[in-house]
Write a protein that holds these residues in place. Structure first.
Motif, PDB file in Angstrom:
ATOM      1  N   PHE A 124       0.839  -1.200   0.000  1.00  0.00           N
ATOM      2  CA  PHE A 124       0.000   0.000   0.000  1.00  0.00           C
ATOM      3  C   PHE A 124       0.874   1.249   0.000  1.00  0.00           C
ATOM      4  N   VAL A 125       0.523   2.193  -0.839  1.00  0.00           N
ATOM      5  CA  VAL A 125       1.195   3.495  -0.869  1.00  0.00           C
ATOM      6  C   VAL A 125       0.116   4.572  -0.976  1.00  0.00           C
ATOM      7  N   LYS A 126       0.516   5.815  -0.832  1.00  0.00           N
ATOM      8  CA  LYS A 126      -0.434   6.911  -0.998  1.00  0.00           C
ATOM      9  C   LYS A 126       0.313   8.153  -1.463  1.00  0.00           C
ATOM     10  N   GLY A 127      -0.140   8.702  -2.581  1.00  0.00           N
ATOM     11  CA  GLY A 127       0.464   9.919  -3.097  1.00  0.00           C
ATOM     12  C   GLY A 127      -0.422  11.122  -2.826  1.00  0.00           C
ATOM     13  N   PRO A 128       0.150  12.336  -2.949  1.00  0.00           N
ATOM     14  CA  PRO A 128      -0.650  13.545  -2.716  1.00  0.00           C
ATOM     15  C   PRO A 128      -1.641  13.762  -3.851  1.00  0.00           C
ATOM     16  N   GLU A 129      -2.679  14.557  -3.577  1.00  0.00           N
ATOM     17  CA  GLU A 129      -3.683  14.835  -4.607  1.00  0.00           C
ATOM     18  C   GLU A 129      -3.290  15.992  -5.497  1.00  0.00           C
ATOM     19  N   TYR A 171       2.769  -1.542  -6.279  1.00  0.00           N
ATOM     20  CA  TYR A 171       2.252  -0.494  -5.394  1.00  0.00           C
ATOM     21  C   TYR A 171       0.764  -0.293  -5.659  1.00  0.00           C
ATOM     22  N   PHE A 172      -0.023  -0.317  -4.585  1.00  0.00           N
ATOM     23  CA  PHE A 172      -1.483  -0.200  -4.704  1.00  0.00           C
ATOM     24  C   PHE A 172      -1.975   0.995  -3.906  1.00  0.00           C
ATOM     25  N   GLU A 173      -2.937   1.701  -4.484  1.00  0.00           N
ATOM     26  CA  GLU A 173      -3.550   2.842  -3.790  1.00  0.00           C
ATOM     27  C   GLU A 173      -5.014   2.968  -4.210  1.00  0.00           C
ATOM     28  N   LEU A 174      -5.871   3.147  -3.234  1.00  0.00           N
ATOM     29  CA  LEU A 174      -7.238   3.600  -3.519  1.00  0.00           C
ATOM     30  C   LEU A 174      -7.152   5.118  -3.610  1.00  0.00           C
ATOM     31  N   GLY A 175      -6.809   5.593  -4.786  1.00  0.00           N
ATOM     32  CA  GLY A 175      -6.442   6.987  -4.962  1.00  0.00           C
ATOM     33  C   GLY A 175      -7.580   7.851  -5.467  1.00  0.00           C
ATOM     34  N   VAL A 176      -7.819   8.956  -4.788  1.00  0.00           N
ATOM     35  CA  VAL A 176      -8.827   9.929  -5.210  1.00  0.00           C
ATOM     36  C   VAL A 176      -8.236  10.772  -6.335  1.00  0.00           C
ATOM     37  N   VAL A 177      -8.951  10.847  -7.463  1.00  0.00           N
ATOM     38  CA  VAL A 177      -8.483  11.632  -8.612  1.00  0.00           C
ATOM     39  C   VAL A 177      -9.598  12.567  -9.076  1.00  0.00           C
ATOM     40  N   HIS A 178      -9.195  13.602  -9.809  1.00  0.00           N
ATOM     41  CA  HIS A 178     -10.148  14.589 -10.323  1.00  0.00           C
ATOM     42  C   HIS A 178      -9.926  14.762 -11.822  1.00  0.00           C
ATOM     43  N   ARG A 179     -11.004  14.770 -12.570  1.00  0.00           N
ATOM     44  CA  ARG A 179     -10.918  14.981 -14.007  1.00  0.00           C
ATOM     45  C   ARG A 179     -11.942  16.012 -14.447  1.00  0.00           C
ATOM     46  N   MET A 214       7.285   8.249  -7.769  1.00  0.00           N
ATOM     47  CA  MET A 214       8.126   8.885  -6.748  1.00  0.00           C
ATOM     48  C   MET A 214       8.495   7.902  -5.629  1.00  0.00           C
ATOM     49  N   VAL A 215       7.569   6.986  -5.298  1.00  0.00           N
ATOM     50  CA  VAL A 215       7.898   5.970  -4.300  1.00  0.00           C
ATOM     51  C   VAL A 215       9.031   5.087  -4.824  1.00  0.00           C
ATOM     52  N   PRO A 238      -5.124  13.591 -12.042  1.00  0.00           N
ATOM     53  CA  PRO A 238      -6.184  12.830 -12.690  1.00  0.00           C
ATOM     54  C   PRO A 238      -5.884  11.337 -12.653  1.00  0.00           C
ATOM     55  N   MET A 239      -4.654  10.997 -12.279  1.00  0.00           N
ATOM     56  CA  MET A 239      -4.186   9.619 -12.196  1.00  0.00           C
ATOM     57  C   MET A 239      -3.213   9.528 -11.031  1.00  0.00           C
ATOM     58  N   ASN A 240      -2.889   8.312 -10.622  1.00  0.00           N
ATOM     59  CA  ASN A 240      -2.041   8.110  -9.447  1.00  0.00           C
ATOM     60  C   ASN A 240      -0.600   7.749  -9.791  1.00  0.00           C
ATOM     61  N   CYS A 241      -0.268   7.664 -11.076  1.00  0.00           N
ATOM     62  CA  CYS A 241       1.016   7.084 -11.464  1.00  0.00           C
ATOM     63  C   CYS A 241       2.218   7.877 -10.972  1.00  0.00           C
TER      64      CYS A 241
END
Length: 620
Positions: free
Chosen positions: A277-282, A340-348, A324-325, A316-319
């Motif tokens: 599990f990882v998490k990136g900024p929005e 690496y897996f994330e339930l990532g919130v994205v905006h389009r 960066m990880v 708009p994507m988590n890549c």
């Protein structure tokens, strides 16, 4: 077939009683039937039951509808009226909003036009003559459309007293249209531009036979019954309000519980398969989006903001976060693959005209993962994702088709990189024996992809899972690992989702199950119903016992008759109703009723909890 010079195709068709023929190909060019051959020619007749024939029928239906609208609304202005899957539409401006009664009147007028059997007659005008014609009519939409055409000559079609700009071809006459139905009206911006006038888009269906039309109308009735927006409101799952903003979802407790259950399932399944599990900024610096290519190739779908005079892009994507990880330290070949897996919130940035409930939104959560692997591991990693997709879709009971989407015009990377990536996807599919189609030019801008299109309970196809193979972003971000020979090598990156957008998948689940969720993901599994006020004390004890046992349970507190309380439970699609009255208090048990099956008899609370646990564990 070969036909002689001087043959009139329409006369030939009538003479030979070819009743289902609506157009023809002459030396490979699609033409109207009402032409006379000016030389000996190869002719292929187009049957109305073919895809080409149905498109011609449906486009002609749009013209017939426009004629009916002009009859009823003489000042009407017209934009475009194409054939679409199962029917047609026309974008119009009549100066007011059309309602259900208007559709009935338009359809009635269309039937008159069909009965009159007006022939479709083609003629050509210079571009300037065409502009002048529509200027005189006061139709600025047609004028602008013509001005955008590069050709010096354009074609018009006339049937009865109606003339329209059209490339053609058309059915020979209006009488060929027999089986049609007007369906709905929706708003549509001229040319799809939010800054242009809002027109009304009138939709209709048209088919070659009555049975096909009847089947489609029954299908639409089923679709309407299953509409996730209607069921979402009925079951109190979510809401979308103008006060908050279009395309932004407010999750209510039951909807949030449904999300939690699906996301929790996903987390466990990813852990089983070796994902971290990882998490990136929005938001990330715009410079990063420029480096990745998103700024040049995806900018119109993104939102940007400025902080301390520096530009940031809302993801708009988590890549990029996952890149960066990976980049955060040196990597050895022994570490790979990294998943690496994330339930990532994205905006389009979706245009308001395409927003649709949970299916098309501006903020959503992806079950997004990125796999960084050595080239020799790539085949196994793609197969692993394909197996993951198969396991999950099988659990929900979905069959699916596979497509490989190839390089689009708007893309980055070398031909060699794209060939390597495309072949990797093809080889993985071939090694599993899975059938697939090719979808030319619809890949991501950074790499080709396998698209998974699941089929729901009523036969609709939905795009959910995708597997993308990428040699370009690892190069752009200088991603490396130290190989066993001590040299730096570039990993391959696999972008993938299993469910895709959680919001979209929930919409599909709602419509597939018609809100009758399997017990393991039902937001509320049990509702406890006291027969009357005097039974509430015991019913509360039952409620607490079930809740303490991990059952998702709620208490029916409304002061209504038992029959109404049971009806409420049915309407709310609660899987189990537990009914408590004098007899149950006396015997220290509960009466259980299962949705769609009725009374199951009496259980002790422990027996019922075990029954629930067994059904949940089987994921029925």
């Amino acid at each position: 077939m070969k036909l002689d010079k001087g043959t009139n195709l329409l006369e030939y068709v009538k003479k030979n009683k070819l009743k289902d023929i609506v157009a023809a190909k002459v030396n490979g060019k699609v033409v109207d039937l009402d032409i006379t051959l000016d030389s000996d020619s190869d002719v292929e007749f187009i049957d109305v039951n073919s895809k080409e024939g149905l498109d011609i029928l449906r486009h002609s239906a749009a013209h017939i509808m426009a004629q009916a609208i002009q009859k009823l609304f003489p000042d009407a202005k017209f934009a475009i009226g194409p054939a679409i899957e199962n029917g047609f539409y026309y974008d119009i401006d009549v100066g007011r909003t059309l309602g259900e009664d208007d559709l009935k009147k338009i359809e009635k007028e269309m039937k008159k036009i069909v009965g009159a059997n007006y022939p479709f007659k083609r003629r050509e005008l210079s571009k300037q003559e065409a502009v002048e014609y529509f200027k005189q009519k006061g139709d600025e939409y047609k004028v602008e459309i013509i001005e955008d055409i590069d050709d010096d000559v354009v074609s018009f079609y006339t049937q009865g007293d109606f003339t329209d700009l059209c490339r053609g071809p058309h059915i020979p006459s209006t009488g060929y249209l027999k089986y049609f139905k007007l369906l709905s009206v929706a708003g549509a911006y001229f040319k799809g531009d939010e800054n242009r006038p809002m027109l009304q888009r009138v939709y209709g269906a048209a088919f070659a036979t009555k049975q096909q039309l009847d089947n489609y109308l029954r299908f639409l009735k089923e679709v309407k019954k299953r509409d996730h927006r209607k069921l979402g409101k009925q079951l109190d799952l979510f809401s979308i309000t103008d006060e908050v903003g279009p395309g932004l979802i407010i999750w209510h407790p039951k909807g949030a519980m449904l999300r939690y259950l699906i996301e929790d399932f996903e987390r466990k399944e990813h852990l089983k398969r070796g994902y971290e599990f990882v998490k990136g900024p929005e938001i990330l610096r715009t410079d990063l989006w420029k480096r990745s290519g998103h700024f040049d190739h995806y900018r119109e779908n993104m939102y940007f903001t400025e902080i301390d005079n520096q530009s940031f892009g809302i993801k708009p994507m988590n890549c990029l976060g996952h890149i960066m990880v990976y980049k955060s330290k040196k990597r050895s070949y022994r570490e790979l693959p990294k998943r690496y897996f994330e339930l990532g919130v994205v905006h389009r940035h979706e245009k308001s005209g395409v927003l649709h409930g949970l299916l098309r939104v501006r903020e959503f959560t992806q079950d997004d993962a990125h796999i960084f692997c050595r080239p020799d591991q790539l085949n196994d990693e793609i197969i692993g994702v394909l197996n993951f997709v198969q396991d999950v879709m099988g659990l929900f009971g979905f069959e699916y088709d596979l497509e490989i989407s190839t390089r689009p015009e708007n893309s980055i990377g070398t031909d060699e990189q794209w060939e390597l990536a495309t072949n990797a996807l093809i080889n993985a599919l071939k090694s599993t024996g899975k059938k697939y189609d090719i979808n030319e030019g619809d890949g991501a801008f950074y790499g080709p992809k396998i698209d998974v299109k699941l089929k729901d309970a009523i036969g609709r196809s939905w795009q959910c899972a995708t597997i993308q193979c990428d040699f370009t972003l690892p190069e752009r971000f200088n991603l490396t690992y130290i190989d066993e020979d001590g040299k730096e090598k570039q990993p391959v990156m696999v972008h993938r989702v299993i469910l895709g957008s959680i919001e979209r998948f929930i919409a599909i689940l709602i419509e597939n199950y018609e809100g009758d969720f399997p017990l393991w993901i039902a937001p509320v599994q049990v509702r406890v119903i006291p027969v009357s006020v005097k039974h509430e004390e015991y019913a509360n004890k039952v409620y607490e016992r079930l809740k303490d046992s991990g059952v998702r349970v709620e208490f029916e507190s409304r002061n209504e008759t038992l029959s109404k309380k049971i009806r409420f439970g049915e309407t709310d699609k609660i899987p189990y109703l537990v009914i408590v009255g004098d007899k149950e208090i006396e015997n220290n048990n509960i009466a259980v009723r299962k949705r769609k099956e009725g009374d199951l008899g009496c259980f002790s609370i422990d027996e019922f909890v075990k029954h629930i646990e067994e059904e949940v564990s089987s994921r029925r």
